[in-house]
Design a protein around this motif. Structure first.
Motif, PDB file in Angstrom:
ATOM      1  N   SER A  53       2.731  20.244 -11.360  1.00  0.00           N
ATOM      2  CA  SER A  53       1.723  21.305 -11.341  1.00  0.00           C
ATOM      3  C   SER A  53       1.053  21.496  -9.988  1.00  0.00           C
ATOM      4  CB  SER A  53       0.641  21.016 -12.395  1.00  0.00           C
ATOM      5  OG  SER A  53       1.174  21.113 -13.686  1.00  0.00           O
ATOM      6  N   GLY A  54       1.449  20.729  -8.977  1.00  0.00           N
ATOM      7  CA  GLY A  54       0.911  20.925  -7.629  1.00  0.00           C
ATOM      8  C   GLY A  54       0.075  19.783  -7.106  1.00  0.00           C
ATOM      9  N   LEU A  55      -0.734  19.153  -7.954  1.00  0.00           N
ATOM     10  CA  LEU A  55      -1.543  18.005  -7.565  1.00  0.00           C
ATOM     11  C   LEU A  55      -1.337  16.898  -8.595  1.00  0.00           C
ATOM     12  CD1 LEU A  55      -4.889  19.858  -6.744  1.00  0.00           C
ATOM     13  CD2 LEU A  55      -3.286  18.883  -5.098  1.00  0.00           C
ATOM     14  N   ARG A  56      -1.404  15.653  -8.143  1.00  0.00           N
ATOM     15  CA  ARG A  56      -1.248  14.547  -9.086  1.00  0.00           C
ATOM     16  C   ARG A  56      -2.354  13.525  -8.861  1.00  0.00           C
ATOM     17  NH1 ARG A  56       1.645  10.092  -6.727  1.00  0.00           N
ATOM     18  NH2 ARG A  56       2.304  10.666  -4.648  1.00  0.00           N
ATOM     19  N   TYR A  57      -2.669  12.819  -9.931  1.00  0.00           N
ATOM     20  CA  TYR A  57      -3.685  11.783  -9.888  1.00  0.00           C
ATOM     21  C   TYR A  57      -3.078  10.472  -9.420  1.00  0.00           C
ATOM     22  CZ  TYR A  57      -6.173  14.957 -13.043  1.00  0.00           C
ATOM     23  OH  TYR A  57      -6.780  16.046 -13.613  1.00  0.00           O
ATOM     24  N   GLN A  58      -3.879   9.701  -8.712  1.00  0.00           N
ATOM     25  CA  GLN A  58      -3.505   8.347  -8.363  1.00  0.00           C
ATOM     26  C   GLN A  58      -4.659   7.430  -8.742  1.00  0.00           C
ATOM     27  OE1 GLN A  58      -2.524   8.325  -4.145  1.00  0.00           O
ATOM     28  NE2 GLN A  58      -0.372   8.186  -4.698  1.00  0.00           N
ATOM     29  N   LEU A  59      -4.360   6.371  -9.461  1.00  0.00           N
ATOM     30  CA  LEU A  59      -5.326   5.340  -9.808  1.00  0.00           C
ATOM     31  C   LEU A  59      -4.737   4.026  -9.331  1.00  0.00           C
ATOM     32  CD1 LEU A  59      -5.750   7.612 -12.144  1.00  0.00           C
ATOM     33  CD2 LEU A  59      -6.981   5.785 -13.273  1.00  0.00           C
ATOM     34  N   PHE A  60      -5.486   3.296  -8.505  1.00  0.00           N
ATOM     35  CA  PHE A  60      -5.004   2.009  -8.022  1.00  0.00           C
ATOM     36  C   PHE A  60      -6.177   1.157  -7.583  1.00  0.00           C
ATOM     37  CE2 PHE A  60      -4.891   5.086  -4.593  1.00  0.00           C
ATOM     38  CZ  PHE A  60      -5.406   4.424  -3.494  1.00  0.00           C
ATOM     39  N   PHE A  61      -5.932  -0.147  -7.479  1.00  0.00           N
ATOM     40  CA  PHE A  61      -6.962  -1.057  -7.018  1.00  0.00           C
ATOM     41  C   PHE A  61      -6.956  -1.089  -5.499  1.00  0.00           C
ATOM     42  CE2 PHE A  61      -6.034  -3.057 -11.240  1.00  0.00           C
ATOM     43  CZ  PHE A  61      -7.188  -2.575 -11.829  1.00  0.00           C
ATOM     44  N   ASP A  62      -8.146  -1.156  -4.927  1.00  0.00           N
ATOM     45  CA  ASP A  62      -8.284  -1.089  -3.480  1.00  0.00           C
ATOM     46  C   ASP A  62      -9.496  -1.901  -3.054  1.00  0.00           C
ATOM     47  OD1 ASP A  62      -7.890  -0.296  -0.860  1.00  0.00           O
ATOM     48  OD2 ASP A  62      -8.358   1.811  -1.197  1.00  0.00           O
ATOM     49  N   GLU A  63      -9.361  -2.592  -1.948  1.00  0.00           N
ATOM     50  CA  GLU A  63     -10.489  -3.333  -1.401  1.00  0.00           C
ATOM     51  C   GLU A  63     -11.111  -2.610  -0.212  1.00  0.00           C
ATOM     52  OE1 GLU A  63      -6.971  -4.472   0.965  1.00  0.00           O
ATOM     53  OE2 GLU A  63      -7.308  -4.433  -1.185  1.00  0.00           O
ATOM     54  N   ARG A  64     -10.483  -1.537   0.231  1.00  0.00           N
ATOM     55  CA  ARG A  64     -10.955  -0.824   1.420  1.00  0.00           C
ATOM     56  C   ARG A  64     -12.177   0.039   1.135  1.00  0.00           C
ATOM     57  NH1 ARG A  64      -6.533   3.081   2.747  1.00  0.00           N
ATOM     58  NH2 ARG A  64      -6.497   3.142   0.494  1.00  0.00           N
ATOM     59  N   SER A  65     -12.933   0.283   2.185  1.00  0.00           N
ATOM     60  CA  SER A  65     -14.014   1.262   2.157  1.00  0.00           C
ATOM     61  C   SER A  65     -13.705   2.284   3.239  1.00  0.00           C
ATOM     62  CB  SER A  65     -15.358   0.601   2.454  1.00  0.00           C
ATOM     63  OG  SER A  65     -15.740  -0.231   1.400  1.00  0.00           O
ATOM     64  N   LEU A  66     -13.593   3.534   2.833  1.00  0.00           N
ATOM     65  CA  LEU A  66     -13.273   4.600   3.773  1.00  0.00           C
ATOM     66  C   LEU A  66     -14.502   5.459   4.010  1.00  0.00           C
ATOM     67  CD1 LEU A  66      -9.838   5.672   2.232  1.00  0.00           C
ATOM     68  CD2 LEU A  66     -10.239   4.077   4.121  1.00  0.00           C
ATOM     69  N   ASP A  67     -14.583   6.059   5.180  1.00  0.00           N
ATOM     70  CA  ASP A  67     -15.700   6.931   5.516  1.00  0.00           C
ATOM     71  C   ASP A  67     -15.757   8.098   4.532  1.00  0.00           C
ATOM     72  OD1 ASP A  67     -17.866   7.819   7.087  1.00  0.00           O
ATOM     73  OD2 ASP A  67     -16.550   9.219   8.153  1.00  0.00           O
ATOM     74  N   GLY A  68     -16.895   8.302   3.924  1.00  0.00           N
ATOM     75  CA  GLY A  68     -17.078   9.403   2.983  1.00  0.00           C
ATOM     76  C   GLY A  68     -16.766   9.072   1.545  1.00  0.00           C
ATOM     77  N   ASP A  69     -16.387   7.809   1.253  1.00  0.00           N
ATOM     78  CA  ASP A  69     -16.115   7.414  -0.130  1.00  0.00           C
ATOM     79  C   ASP A  69     -17.343   7.618  -1.009  1.00  0.00           C
ATOM     80  OD1 ASP A  69     -13.493   6.647   0.198  1.00  0.00           O
ATOM     81  OD2 ASP A  69     -13.895   4.498   0.228  1.00  0.00           O
ATOM     82  N   VAL A  70     -17.100   8.054  -2.238  1.00  0.00           N
ATOM     83  CA  VAL A  70     -18.141   8.142  -3.250  1.00  0.00           C
ATOM     84  C   VAL A  70     -17.900   6.974  -4.193  1.00  0.00           C
ATOM     85  CG1 VAL A  70     -19.112   9.529  -5.110  1.00  0.00           C
ATOM     86  CG2 VAL A  70     -18.201  10.656  -3.068  1.00  0.00           C
ATOM     87  N   VAL A  71     -18.874   6.061  -4.283  1.00  0.00           N
ATOM     88  CA  VAL A  71     -18.738   4.858  -5.098  1.00  0.00           C
ATOM     89  C   VAL A  71     -19.726   4.934  -6.255  1.00  0.00           C
ATOM     90  CG1 VAL A  71     -18.832   2.339  -5.126  1.00  0.00           C
ATOM     91  CG2 VAL A  71     -18.093   3.525  -3.049  1.00  0.00           C
ATOM     92  N   THR A  72     -19.217   4.723  -7.477  1.00  0.00           N
ATOM     93  CA  THR A  72     -20.054   4.729  -8.667  1.00  0.00           C
ATOM     94  C   THR A  72     -19.782   3.450  -9.448  1.00  0.00           C
ATOM     95  OG1 THR A  72     -19.778   7.129  -8.748  1.00  0.00           O
ATOM     96  CG2 THR A  72     -20.754   6.099 -10.666  1.00  0.00           C
ATOM     97  N   ASP A  73     -20.838   2.807  -9.921  1.00  0.00           N
ATOM     98  CA  ASP A  73     -20.707   1.572 -10.679  1.00  0.00           C
ATOM     99  C   ASP A  73     -20.798   1.864 -12.176  1.00  0.00           C
ATOM    100  OD1 ASP A  73     -22.127  -0.930 -12.063  1.00  0.00           O
ATOM    101  OD2 ASP A  73     -20.973  -1.631 -10.329  1.00  0.00           O
ATOM    102  N   PHE A  74     -19.852   1.313 -12.931  1.00  0.00           N
ATOM    103  CA  PHE A  74     -19.838   1.450 -14.392  1.00  0.00           C
ATOM    104  C   PHE A  74     -19.790   0.055 -14.994  1.00  0.00           C
ATOM    105  CE2 PHE A  74     -18.034   5.374 -12.784  1.00  0.00           C
ATOM    106  CZ  PHE A  74     -18.715   6.332 -13.508  1.00  0.00           C
TER     107      PHE A  74
END
Length: 123
Positions: A53-74
């Motif tokens: 359909s043109g775009l796909r989701y990616q879910l993976f574990f990551d330890e990196r912090s990138l500039d502009g990341d939005v982090v939410t705690d659940f």
């Protein structure tokens, strides 16, 4: 002039500005991170070009912090969305299903105009 009750109801109807992780999904993510034996991992959710359909989701574990990341705690599980993916994922709900008719993480995205049958891509 608005009363506190009016302000609360207005805020309650606004769409979330980031993804929402259900309690069931948060428990599954927490269990998977524990299996990895690391406490520095977070669930990163991203949108990439591709899929039927043109775009796909990616879910993976990551330890990196990138500039502009939005982090939410659940409940102790951090979900990270990069700044380019955030507008595509605002208000999306990530759940986990373990049934005979569905298994794995699912994403209910109000921003998706069209999606494919597999549920892994959208436009």
């Amino acid at each position: 002039m608005t009363t506190p009750a009016q302000t609360e109801s207005t805020e309650a109807t606004q769409a979330p500005s980031t993804v929402v992780l259900t309690d069931v999904a948060a428990q599954k993510v927490k269990a998977l991170i524990e299996q990895e034996g690391r406490d520095d991992l977070r669930l990163r959710v991203a949108v990439q070009p591709g899929g039927c359909s043109g775009l796909r989701y990616q879910l993976f574990f990551d330890e990196r912090s990138l500039d502009g990341d939005v982090v939410t705690d659940f409940g102790g599980v951090e979900v990270v969305v990069d700044r380019m993916s955030a507008p595509y994922l605002a208000g999306a709900t990530i759940d986990f299903a373990d049934r005979i008719d569905a298994q794995g993480f699912t994403i209910d995205n109000p921003n998706a105009g069209n999606s494919c049958a597999c549920g892994d891509s959208f436009s």
